[in-house]
Write a protein that holds these residues in place. Sequence first.
Motif: not given
Length: 407
Positions: A325, A338, A343, A373-374, A377
């Motif tokens: 990210y 991620n 998960q 929108q997650i 991480t």
Amino acid sequence: MSKDILSARADFPILTQTVNDLPLVYLDNAATTQKPQSVIDAISHYYSTTNANIHRGNHTLAVQATQAYEGVRKKVASYLNASSPDQIIFTRGTTESVNLVAYSFGQAFVKEGDEIIVSQLEHHSNYVPWELMCQRQGATFRVIPFDENGELNLQDFRELLTDKTRLVAINHVSNSLGTVNPIEEIVRIAHSANVPVLVDGAQAVQHLPHDVQALDADFYAFSGHKMYAPMGVGVLYGKKEWLEKMPPFQSGGEMIDEVTPTRVTFNVLPYKFEAGTPNVADVIGLGAAIDYINQFDFAQLQAYEEDLLTYGLDLLKAIPGLKIYGNPKHRSAILPFNVEGIQHYDLGILLDAKGIAVRTGQHCTQPIMDALQIPGTVRASLALYNTREDLDALAHGIQRVIRLIKR
Ligand code: PLP
């Protein structure tokens, strides 16, 4: 001669441990760093030889404890290149430092219709206190958004800055994305509009140059425990022109000058902001941590950590299905990612089974996670004792988890 960075690891006793029967690979340094033996010894030595309450006593131990405590204030002032130790206020950590300014500055200088600017990259500790202060004072809370690279757009900042802006509060380094904000430029822009700036240095003070005069920050906050010192101690630096005009945050012993039923006057700086018995032992520990860091050539330390970060990012980028990210021009010590189909929480647990400590979740930055929108991480984060082997272990661990889950 400065200390060799590769010798640092041996100074941290906890790093020789095994976790889940495997050598500990500690990559959760943005949450808290481990402590060198010298810091552990300094705290133990203080309690074994010097412990007494400070400032108010005239017996030998009280004098020695006071000297040790005030000596650390000078050390912190020198570490930050503050012009005077009176500008150094000991707090419990960044959170308390920010709350101190939000309450005290807010009460003195923020009224209905005024505006406060923070960024979308803030830790909740440098977001919520301002949001709540705005609610208390009837002010408007403004947020500079970040772009697709995880960077702040300075044009957006300029547009948010108005003649109603009373303060800007921004971190130097984002704890979630590792973005190094152009903090010098942010301070310059804010000052050109006569607006003071609080810099949250929690993720910067241990990794990047930390000269408050060069930066011209009005306030600078950090936590000891993220820079090899104990938990429960932190610092607020402030310019005297502000601190002198701000009312006390907490009240009680030490912060007063005269007390009568009708009138209370306040002590001089920095004591006006240090009500009650402070955390003397951990302040001593903070002094030992600064001594520890000062053994290294800071430019070399910075270059070492930057090299390590690039090495780690390259390793992670080569893993199929792994997404990193943010893509800021300048990133510090943080690897946020991620893996497709896994998960973040599960990946953290499975890495822990291999002795690898990383953090998972929102990292106290819901505004960042909402923008991306997650739900969260995985975050690996570096300290000076980390090595390429730690990052090899991380990459290898992730690949093994992927193989296990996708079997
Ligand atoms: N600001 C940043 C950027 C942080 O990373 C943190 C902690 O993770 C804080 C503030 C809060 O620090 P503390 O919990 O030590 O007060």
